[in-house]
Write an enzyme that holds these catalytic residues in place. Structure first.
Site, PDB file in Angstrom:
ATOM      1  N   GLY A  54     -28.255  48.140  -6.906  1.00  0.00           N
ATOM      2  CA  GLY A  54     -28.333  47.834  -5.537  1.00  0.00           C
ATOM      3  C   GLY A  54     -26.998  46.747  -5.349  1.00  0.00           C
ATOM      4  O   GLY A  54     -26.820  46.053  -6.100  1.00  0.00           O
ATOM      5  N   CYS A  81     -29.084  47.743 -13.745  1.00  0.00           N
ATOM      6  CA  CYS A  81     -28.256  46.868 -13.127  1.00  0.00           C
ATOM      7  C   CYS A  81     -29.258  45.739 -11.990  1.00  0.00           C
ATOM      8  O   CYS A  81     -29.794  44.952 -12.579  1.00  0.00           O
ATOM      9  CB  CYS A  81     -27.446  47.474 -12.164  1.00  0.00           C
ATOM     10  SG  CYS A  81     -25.858  46.354 -11.808  1.00  0.00           S
ATOM     11  N   TYR A  82     -29.158  46.020 -10.743  1.00  0.00           N
ATOM     12  CA  TYR A  82     -30.071  45.446  -9.864  1.00  0.00           C
ATOM     13  C   TYR A  82     -31.465  45.527 -10.294  1.00  0.00           C
ATOM     14  O   TYR A  82     -32.316  44.717 -10.237  1.00  0.00           O
ATOM     15  CB  TYR A  82     -29.776  45.642  -8.371  1.00  0.00           C
ATOM     16  CG  TYR A  82     -30.739  45.011  -7.612  1.00  0.00           C
ATOM     17  CD1 TYR A  82     -30.429  43.801  -7.068  1.00  0.00           C
ATOM     18  CD2 TYR A  82     -32.102  45.580  -7.075  1.00  0.00           C
ATOM     19  CE1 TYR A  82     -31.368  43.228  -6.283  1.00  0.00           C
ATOM     20  CE2 TYR A  82     -32.937  44.917  -6.107  1.00  0.00           C
ATOM     21  CZ  TYR A  82     -32.624  43.649  -5.696  1.00  0.00           C
ATOM     22  OH  TYR A  82     -33.521  43.011  -4.961  1.00  0.00           O
ATOM     23  N   HIS A 167     -24.465  51.011 -16.441  1.00  0.00           N
ATOM     24  CA  HIS A 167     -25.077  51.805 -15.818  1.00  0.00           C
ATOM     25  C   HIS A 167     -25.082  53.176 -16.726  1.00  0.00           C
ATOM     26  O   HIS A 167     -23.955  53.786 -16.810  1.00  0.00           O
ATOM     27  CB  HIS A 167     -24.206  51.992 -14.531  1.00  0.00           C
ATOM     28  CG  HIS A 167     -23.927  51.282 -13.413  1.00  0.00           C
ATOM     29  ND1 HIS A 167     -25.115  51.786 -12.475  1.00  0.00           N
ATOM     30  CD2 HIS A 167     -23.834  50.083 -13.328  1.00  0.00           C
ATOM     31  CE1 HIS A 167     -25.002  50.382 -11.715  1.00  0.00           C
ATOM     32  NE2 HIS A 167     -24.230  49.644 -12.026  1.00  0.00           N
ATOM     33  N   GLU A 169     -26.032  56.109 -16.319  1.00  0.00           N
ATOM     34  CA  GLU A 169     -26.037  57.286 -15.339  1.00  0.00           C
ATOM     35  C   GLU A 169     -24.408  57.865 -15.082  1.00  0.00           C
ATOM     36  O   GLU A 169     -24.248  59.084 -14.760  1.00  0.00           O
ATOM     37  CB  GLU A 169     -26.621  57.194 -14.054  1.00  0.00           C
ATOM     38  CG  GLU A 169     -25.993  56.237 -13.064  1.00  0.00           C
ATOM     39  CD  GLU A 169     -26.289  54.831 -13.118  1.00  0.00           C
ATOM     40  OE1 GLU A 169     -26.534  54.282 -14.184  1.00  0.00           O
ATOM     41  OE2 GLU A 169     -25.987  54.217 -12.114  1.00  0.00           O
ATOM     42  N   GLY A 222     -20.170  80.709   5.083  1.00  0.00           N
ATOM     43  CA  GLY A 222     -19.495  81.428   3.945  1.00  0.00           C
ATOM     44  C   GLY A 222     -19.085  80.675   2.644  1.00  0.00           C
ATOM     45  O   GLY A 222     -18.668  81.366   1.596  1.00  0.00           O
ATOM     46  N   GLY A 223     -19.202  79.532   2.689  1.00  0.00           N
ATOM     47  CA  GLY A 223     -19.037  78.485   1.668  1.00  0.00           C
ATOM     48  C   GLY A 223     -20.018  78.523   0.816  1.00  0.00           C
ATOM     49  O   GLY A 223     -21.220  79.163   1.143  1.00  0.00           O
ATOM     50  N   VAL A 224     -20.053  78.013  -0.489  1.00  0.00           N
ATOM     51  CA  VAL A 224     -21.188  78.085  -1.394  1.00  0.00           C
ATOM     52  C   VAL A 224     -22.480  77.458  -0.713  1.00  0.00           C
ATOM     53  O   VAL A 224     -23.491  78.029  -0.892  1.00  0.00           O
ATOM     54  CB  VAL A 224     -20.664  77.502  -2.746  1.00  0.00           C
ATOM     55  CG1 VAL A 224     -21.662  77.411  -3.985  1.00  0.00           C
ATOM     56  CG2 VAL A 224     -19.293  77.878  -3.352  1.00  0.00           C
ATOM     57  N   ASP A 225     -22.216  76.352  -0.307  1.00  0.00           N
ATOM     58  CA  ASP A 225     -23.407  75.370   0.246  1.00  0.00           C
ATOM     59  C   ASP A 225     -24.006  76.300   1.139  1.00  0.00           C
ATOM     60  O   ASP A 225     -25.597  76.620   1.207  1.00  0.00           O
ATOM     61  CB  ASP A 225     -23.030  74.133   0.487  1.00  0.00           C
ATOM     62  CG  ASP A 225     -22.286  73.702  -0.271  1.00  0.00           C
ATOM     63  OD1 ASP A 225     -22.330  73.757  -1.563  1.00  0.00           O
ATOM     64  OD2 ASP A 225     -21.549  72.479   0.222  1.00  0.00           O
ATOM     65  N   SER A 226     -23.582  76.901   2.326  1.00  0.00           N
ATOM     66  CA  SER A 226     -24.257  77.456   3.305  1.00  0.00           C
ATOM     67  C   SER A 226     -24.848  78.864   2.976  1.00  0.00           C
ATOM     68  O   SER A 226     -25.874  79.033   3.359  1.00  0.00           O
ATOM     69  CB  SER A 226     -23.626  77.351   4.614  1.00  0.00           C
ATOM     70  OG  SER A 226     -22.374  78.228   4.649  1.00  0.00           O
ATOM     71  N   SER A 227     -23.916  79.456   1.922  1.00  0.00           N
ATOM     72  CA  SER A 227     -24.604  80.829   1.496  1.00  0.00           C
ATOM     73  C   SER A 227     -25.603  80.631   0.621  1.00  0.00           C
ATOM     74  O   SER A 227     -26.697  81.662   0.876  1.00  0.00           O
ATOM     75  CB  SER A 227     -23.534  81.571   0.556  1.00  0.00           C
ATOM     76  OG  SER A 227     -22.158  81.478   1.333  1.00  0.00           O
ATOM     77  N   LYS A 365     -23.062  69.671  -6.174  1.00  0.00           N
ATOM     78  CA  LYS A 365     -22.235  70.947  -6.134  1.00  0.00           C
ATOM     79  C   LYS A 365     -22.728  71.972  -7.428  1.00  0.00           C
ATOM     80  O   LYS A 365     -23.036  72.990  -7.076  1.00  0.00           O
ATOM     81  CB  LYS A 365     -20.902  71.003  -6.175  1.00  0.00           C
ATOM     82  CG  LYS A 365     -19.973  72.103  -5.604  1.00  0.00           C
ATOM     83  CD  LYS A 365     -20.081  72.040  -4.123  1.00  0.00           C
ATOM     84  CE  LYS A 365     -19.434  73.093  -3.706  1.00  0.00           C
ATOM     85  NZ  LYS A 365     -19.345  72.988  -1.994  1.00  0.00           N
TER      86      LYS A 365
END
Ligand code: XMP
Length: 509
Positions: A54, A81-82, A167, A169, A222-227, A365
């Site tokens: 943070g 970290c924080y 970090h 991650e 029609g993109g990956v996410d909304s599909s 993604k």
């Protein structure tokens, strides 16, 4: 189901921590530090707790702090970290600010023998970003790692509380994955039997209950996410889902027809296509400022949906394919705003639906793609390169006109075709053309030309939070440049964008 709590203290990489845990087949959920009590944590049965980083200093009055009790619930804790400094502070140690030891970026780490560092070599590279550091350890704690400038790069009480200043991650910490693995499996004794398939199954079950008998409208691009969001919802509620596909005239070449066909024919879903090119172009006339473009498009989208929803009758929910990088870059929570992604920051505050559902809001993604595959969505759709909600509006720099959009569509189609022909579709994660607002002088058939400059952009990335420009072979760039200048009349010059993210972003606007 085993799960780990990621207690959020406002850092930039919080979702990345959750994602790294999920990658090791343990489910992780993020909760803001002040939205869950020690009793609730206990009741949820978490196998472990991770305190995130943070931007604050533990001694500031307004610093985010949880109760000390969280450390003593009998659940292992890892502070990052924080989060590490907070553990030191809560347990009676001392945290100091010392500019001369502030570390930022890659740093050489020396680790001692410790459960957390099992399999980590004595010396390795880690990624640091701090000015404060733990100066005096709390009683019962020992230093387990150091760097040249940081006397306590990690500490533990040898039982169930661990803390790292670096970090684990981020991928720059070479053994970060091992550190998280050791915490999850060595300390928390997780089994690691969670899978992405569980995410889809659980989400479908939840939506079946939550949305029973409700009418739901989905914003399909029609993109990956909304599909993926649409197919997930379709599996939960079938024909109670209506997809509205707004063709705003800012799509790539032939894209509108293709999207309509796939969802109608392949998935048998209820889909309404709205042709709204004129409306969007009228609203965008004369607008050059990127944020303004995004806001206008976001707002018009919602208005069009509202109108369609009214035709359908009462609609209770609106589904959007927002994914995590959209959320963080729009400045949700404590992260600062980079751009307003159209499906988050661009939303007008007053809308006509009861609620918005974003089933993929917490995913990156590649996780969305994994869910899509689980749902049986064909690979050619799941692996489509991302395309931003505001479409070509943010790839035509400066004022948008139909003429410029058509020019860009042609150039973009040629570039994509050349990438495909060279078999490079999986080498580069996103590739497109940008129509810049600069013109330049050229010569063609002995005559002076004064054409547009088109920029080609291709990036390599796994999460779109950071990205490298793709080192495309010269021959591919050469062919694309030749074809574009020959086949698209108004383009006089082609340049290749060689900027990474950061400092640039993937899109130009
Ligand atoms: P940037 O340009 O922010 O892009 O580095 C990161 C990824 O997000 C996509 N992008 C968007 N996606 N709505 C979206 O759904 C948006 O408003 C938007 N803006 C950028 C971009 O194409 C890249 O994949």
């Amino acid at each position: 189901m085993e799960k780990v709590l990621v207690l959020d203290f406002g850092g930039q990489y919080n979702q990345l921590i959750a994602r790294r845990v999920r990658e090791q087949n343990v489910y992780a959920e993020i909760k803001p530090y002040n939205k869950i009590t020690p009793e609730e944590i206990k009741k949820e049965g978490y196998k472990g707790i991770i305190f995130t980083g943070g931007p604050n200093s533990v001694y500031e009055e307004k610093s985010p702090r949880c109760s000390k009790e969280v450390l003593h619930l009998g659940i292992p804790v890892l502070g990052i970290c924080y989060g590490a400094q907070l553990i030191a502070y809560l347990e009676g140690g001392e945290v100091c600010k010392a500019d001369n030891i502030s570390e930022y970026g890659r740093v050489r780490l020396e680790v001692k023998e410790d459960t957390l560092f099992e399999g980590v070599p004595s010396f390795s590279e880690c990624w640091m970003s701090h000015t404060d550091y733990v100066k005096v350890l709390p009683e019962g704690f020992e230093v387990t790692a150091t760097t040249e400038h940081c006397p306590c790069a990690a500490m533990s009480n040898g039982k169930d509380i661990y803390a790292v200043q670096f970090h684990p991650e981020v991928t720059h910490t070479v053994y970060g994955k091992s550190v998280l693995h050791n915490f999850l499996f060595g300390v928390c004794k997780c089994k690691g039997d969670w899978q992405m398939a569980d995410f889809a199954k659980e989400a479908i079950e939840n939506y079946k209950k939550q949305l029973a008998g409700k009418k739901v409208l989905c914003a399909l691009s029609g993109g990956v996410d909304s599909s993926v969001a649409a197919v997930l919802l379709h599996k939960a509620i079938g024909d109670n889902l209506t997809c509205v596909f707004v063709d705003h005239g800012l799509l790539r070449k032939d894209e509108g027809d293709m999207v309509e066909k796939i969802f109608k024919e392949r998935f048998n879903m209820k889909i309404i296509r709205v042709n709204a090119e004129d409306l969007f172009l009228a609203k965008l006339k004369g607008v050059t400022e990127p944020e303004k473009k995004r806001k206008i498009i976001g707002e018009e989208f919602i208005r069009v949906f509202e109108k369609e929803a009214k035709k359908i009758g009462k609609v209770n929910y609106l589904v959007q394919g927002t994914i995590y990088p959209d959320v963080i870059e729009s400045g949700a929570g404590d992260a600062s705003t980079i751009k307003s992604h159209h499906n988050v920051g661009g939303l007008p505050s007053v809308i006509d639906f009861d609620e918005i559902i974003e089933p993929l809001r917490m995913l990156f993604k590649d996780e969305v793609r994994a869910v899509g595959t689980e749902l049986g969505i064909p690979a050619d759709l799941v692996w489509r390169q991302p395309f931003p909600g505001p479409g070509l509006a943010i790839r035509v720099i400066g004022e948008i006109t139909k003429e410029k959009l058509d020019i860009l569509r042609e150039a973009d189609a040629i570039f994509r075709d050349e990438i495909k022909r060279a078999g490079l579709e999986k080498i580069t994660n996103q590739y497109f053309a940008v129509l810049t607002d600069s013109r330049s002088v050229g010569v063609m058939g002995d005559a002076r030309t004064y054409g547009y400059t088109v920029a080609l952009r291709a990036v390599t990335t796994d999460d779109f939070m950071t990205a490298d420009w793709t080192k495309l072979p010269y021959e591919v760039l050469d062919r694309a440049s030749n074809r574009i200048t020959n086949e698209v009349r108004s383009i006089g010059r082609v340049v290749y964008d060689v900027t990474s993210k950061p400092p640039a972003t993937v899109e130009w606007e």
